[in-house]
Design a protein around this motif. Structure first.
Motif, short mmCIF file in Angstrom:
data_model
loop_
_atom_site.label_atom_id
_atom_site.label_comp_id
_atom_site.label_asym_id
_atom_site.label_seq_id
_atom_site.Cartn_x
_atom_site.Cartn_y
_atom_site.Cartn_z
N ALA A 1 34.83 30.40 5.31
CA ALA A 1 35.32 30.42 7.00
C ALA A 1 34.25 29.86 8.22
CB ALA A 1 35.82 31.53 6.78
N VAL A 2 34.00 29.69 9.39
CA VAL A 2 33.33 29.04 9.69
C VAL A 2 33.32 30.05 10.96
CG1 VAL A 2 31.74 27.48 10.78
CG2 VAL A 2 32.63 26.79 8.35
N ALA A 3 32.79 30.38 11.41
CA ALA A 3 32.63 31.17 12.79
C ALA A 3 31.67 31.00 13.70
CB ALA A 3 32.41 32.95 12.90
N GLY A 4 32.41 30.16 14.95
CA GLY A 4 31.31 29.51 15.71
C GLY A 4 31.59 28.12 15.54
N ASP A 5 30.37 27.57 16.83
CA ASP A 5 30.65 25.95 17.11
C ASP A 5 29.38 25.36 15.73
OD1 ASP A 5 30.19 23.64 17.46
OD2 ASP A 5 29.45 23.65 19.86
N GLU A 6 29.61 24.66 14.92
CA GLU A 6 29.11 24.20 13.69
C GLU A 6 28.13 23.22 14.84
OE1 GLU A 6 29.50 22.31 9.69
OE2 GLU A 6 31.62 23.19 10.56
N LEU B 1 30.34 32.67 7.55
CA LEU B 1 29.27 30.83 8.44
C LEU B 1 29.66 32.31 9.43
CD1 LEU B 1 26.80 29.88 8.00
CD2 LEU B 1 27.75 27.61 8.57
N ASP B 2 28.30 32.40 10.37
CA ASP B 2 29.34 33.29 11.34
C ASP B 2 27.74 32.46 12.37
OD1 ASP B 2 29.94 35.01 12.81
OD2 ASP B 2 30.22 36.93 11.50
N ILE B 3 28.00 31.66 13.46
CA ILE B 3 27.43 31.33 14.28
C ILE B 3 27.09 32.55 15.53
CG2 ILE B 3 26.40 29.10 15.35
CD1 ILE B 3 28.60 27.63 12.87
N LEU C 1 22.24 32.88 12.86
CA LEU C 1 23.63 32.03 12.06
C LEU C 1 23.40 33.04 10.61
CD1 LEU C 1 22.76 30.19 9.40
CD2 LEU C 1 22.74 29.02 10.93
N GLU C 2 24.51 33.12 10.23
CA GLU C 2 24.69 33.94 9.09
C GLU C 2 25.63 33.69 8.18
OE1 GLU C 2 24.26 38.97 9.55
OE2 GLU C 2 26.56 38.68 7.63
N MET C 3 24.99 33.40 6.60
CA MET C 3 25.64 33.00 5.94
C MET C 3 25.92 33.91 4.67
SD MET C 3 25.05 29.45 4.00
CE MET C 3 24.14 30.36 2.23
N THR C 4 26.92 33.77 4.16
CA THR C 4 27.16 34.52 3.03
C THR C 4 28.17 34.42 2.55
OG1 THR C 4 27.71 36.98 4.74
CG2 THR C 4 28.29 37.73 2.70
N LEU C 5 27.01 34.31 1.10
CA LEU C 5 28.49 33.56 -0.62
C LEU C 5 28.50 34.49 -0.84
CD1 LEU C 5 29.13 30.67 -0.87
CD2 LEU C 5 26.43 30.42 -2.43
N SER C 6 29.55 34.63 -1.75
CA SER C 6 29.70 35.75 -2.19
C SER C 6 30.98 35.51 -3.52
CB SER C 6 30.66 36.85 -1.75
OG SER C 6 31.41 36.81 -1.48
N ASN C 7 30.42 35.55 -5.17
CA ASN C 7 31.32 35.59 -6.01
C ASN C 7 31.49 36.69 -6.88
OD1 ASN C 7 27.82 34.60 -6.81
ND2 ASN C 7 29.27 34.68 -8.57
N PRO C 8 32.48 36.49 -8.00
CA PRO C 8 32.51 37.69 -8.34
C PRO C 8 31.48 37.66 -10.27
CG PRO C 8 34.64 35.73 -9.40
CD PRO C 8 33.61 35.97 -7.52
N LEU C 9 30.98 38.81 -10.40
CA LEU C 9 30.35 38.47 -11.76
C LEU C 9 31.05 37.22 -13.02
CD1 LEU C 9 28.15 41.76 -11.72
CD2 LEU C 9 27.35 39.90 -10.56
N GLY C 10 30.31 36.47 -13.65
CA GLY C 10 30.63 36.32 -14.19
C GLY C 10 30.45 36.92 -15.44
#
Lengths: 380, 213
Positions: free
Chosen positions: A277-282, A317-319, A324-333
């Motif tokens: 999801a991208v918020a703001g103007d890339e 991605l929040d612009i 800008l702030e980028m958050t990448l998350s994933n469940p632990l394998g």
């Protein structure tokens, strides 16, 4: 020169065979009962070392070693081999076997023949040189010894040239791309083509279209300048507006050209299922920041695959105005909860610090989270 | 008598520019404007223009589809001239295949535009030999049709000269024939190929391999 380079290539092949010869010599040679009655032990060792060497040829390293060497030392045909890709394992192993096998033979000949040939050529002068004892096979040749010596040398050169030529011919076929490599190349080409077509369409729709408007409005205005001043005045203001728009669209397209691997593209290539999801103007992200951001994202995705495997990931991605702030998350394998270290994370840290951004990561709640903040002003 | 023209383009500023340029010539009258293919079709039915200036990329029904429809369903059909931003455009090629009498670049000079419209209004094709060859090379299908077997020796010669953009009079001079004889041969070529006009015949000649790109 080419002959010498190929010769050296064969000798390297012989050198690659040496560890296996040593191994079988130790294994077989130490066993007296096994070696009883064996007339030519060297040949036996050579023959026994080849299958072992062939096994080594199945490791991916074999192609990594062989391709650059073949390209550099065999010349013409072998230079067509593309170092990218994995090649076909069976064929690479066969080539490896041919290289170390022929190399072993030519190396042995290179060591043995020149001294023998010198002795044979000098035989007529044996008495003058004070040679008392000579091997029985030299005596058997009698007066023909010098001729035979020269013939042996010629044979050595012929063998080296022939073996080099054989390997040069085999290299493109055996080291060449596998079906898998070909498909990968095709896919890459198709992707690049699609990207180029997209850009062409973009240019067509934006700049091409607006220029048509400008041309037609200007032509019409000049046609009616004396009769319809109102139309001409409006046309001028349309031209101004349209040209302004065109320039801003051109800006976007050029931005895309400079920074082709856009977010979606990277996400698509990672093979991971990413909810983005991208918020703001890339398009507000300056090119250099965009470049680093894309690299960071790429490394982040690689880390996920490496540590957690094929898990669904989430990207935010929040612009904002200044950052800008980028958050990448994933469940632990399964069985993975490493928090620090990793080359990927080190790379991300360096990129973030160059841009004077902030980096945070950890496992706040059953999820691995990577958070990056980058100022939009670029490096100061 | 004036030629009645309909301008179809989804961009209002393009339509306005074309309208002014065309109306500036006393031989033409712009009777209507359409912003998409659907509206172009209905306006052709109600206004019965002699000429339609048709943009190829339009919303709803594009210029290719509208051209195809006009030429098969409207009687008598108007002449269609395709207007385009870029010459090397698959849509232009498709519109020509569909039977458009030619294409014009939006960047054409006003004098060229008027000259071209007059030619088409009088019944000629706008055959730009190099452009058609390039379009056929880029976007043409391979039909594998064997034209040479169906055409006489003379008709083959005439078709080759048509592809070079020669008029009937020029072909007549080149082959030492009368203009009427050339007209008969051209008619023979069009009938045998089932082509609406010279452009379609030349396109077929390229696609069949009768002519090399």
């Amino acid at each position: 020169m080419r002959i010498l380079r190929r010769w050296l290539y064969l000798i390297i092949g012989g050198a690659l065979l040496m560890p296996f010869i040593v191994l079988v010599t130790v294994l077989l040679g130490s066993n007296r009962s096994l070696m009883e009655g064996v007339v030519n032990a060297d040949l036996l060792y050579f023959a026994a070392a080849l299958p072992l060497a062939a096994v080594a040829g199945f490791f991916p390293l074999a192609r990594t070693i062989e391709v650059p060497m073949a390209r550099a030392m065999l010349g013409d045909r072998a230079q067509a081999v593309d170092p990218a890709g994995r090649g076909d394992r069976g064929r690479v192993a066969l080539y490896w076997l041919a290289h170390v096998g022929l190399g072993g033979v030519v190396s042995a000949m290179t060591l043995a023949i020149p001294p023998a040939a010198v002795i044979m050529v000098l035989m007529p002068f044996a008495a003058d040189l004070g040679w008392r004892q000579h091997p029985p096979w030299v005596d058997a040749l009698g007066g023909f010894a010098p001729v035979a010596g020269i013939a042996l040398l010629a044979g050595l050169v012929l063998a080296a040239v022939g073996a080099g030529e054989a390997l040069a011919r085999l290299a493109p076929t055996l080291l060449g791309p596998s079906a898998h490599d070909r498909i990968a190349t095709l896919r890459r080409t198709a992707e690049q083509l699609a990207e180029r077509n997209r850009l062409a369409r973009e240019l067509h729709d934006s700049v091409g279209h607006t220029l048509s408007v400008v041309i037609l409005q200007a032509s019409a205005a000049s046609a009616v300048l004396d009769t319809d001043l109102e139309f001409a005045r409006k046309a001028l203001s349309h031209i101004e507006e349209t040209a302004r728009e065109a320039q801003s669209e051109l800006d976007d397209v050029l931005g895309m050209l400079r920074e082709t691997p856009r977010l979606r593209h990277i996400l698509g290539r990672s093979g991971l299922q990413v909810d983005a999801a991208v918020a703001g103007d890339e398009t507000r992200i300056p090119p250099q920041v965009a470049h680093e951001l894309h690299q960071i994202l790429r490394e982040g995705l690689t880390n996920i695959i490496r540590h957690a495997g094929q898990v669904p990931a989430r990207l935010r991605l929040d612009i904002r105005d200044a950052e800008l702030e980028m958050t990448l998350s994933n469940p632990l394998g399964r069985g993975s909860s490493r928090v620090a270290g990793g080359r990927g994370l080190q790379g991300i840290r360096e990129r973030v610090s160059v841009l004077r951004g902030e980096l945070a990561f950890g496992v706040p709640d059953e999820e691995w989270v990577l958070k990056v903040k980058l100022p939009l002003g670029g490096p100061s | 008598m004036t030629w009645r023209v309909l301008v179809a383009d989804d961009e209002e500023l393009i339509r306005a520019g074309l309208r002014v340029l065309i109306a500036a010539d006393p031989e033409f009258e712009v009777v209507g404007e359409a912003s998409d293919g659907v509206s172009a079709l209905s306006q052709v039915r109600s206004l019965k223009p002699d000429l339609v200036l048709m943009d190829v990329r339009m919303p709803r029904v594009d210029g290719i589809e509208a051209t195809r429809h006009l030429l098969s369903k409207v009687s008598p059909p108007p002449k269609v001239v395709v207007i385009t931003t870029f010459q090397n455009d698959e849509y232009v090629y498709e519109a020509l295949r569909a039977g458009a009498s030619g294409f014009l670049l939006k960047r054409a000079r006003p004098a060229e535009l008027i000259q071209a419209l007059k030619l088409v209004a009088q019944g000629d094709s706008l055959l730009f030999p190099a452009a058609i060859r390039q379009l056929a090379a880029n976007f043409g299908a391979r039909t594998g049709d064997t034209l040479s077997a169906r055409l006489t020796e003379r008709e083959s010669q005439v078709l080759r000269l048509m592809a070079e953009g020669l008029t009937n009079a020029e072909i007549a001079a080149r082959l030492y024939l009368g203009v009427e004889t050339v007209k008969t041969h051209v008619g023979g070529v069009l009938a045998k190929l089932g082509a609406r006009d010279r452009i379609q015949a030349v396109i077929m000649a390229y696609e069949s391999g009768f002519l090399r790109h």
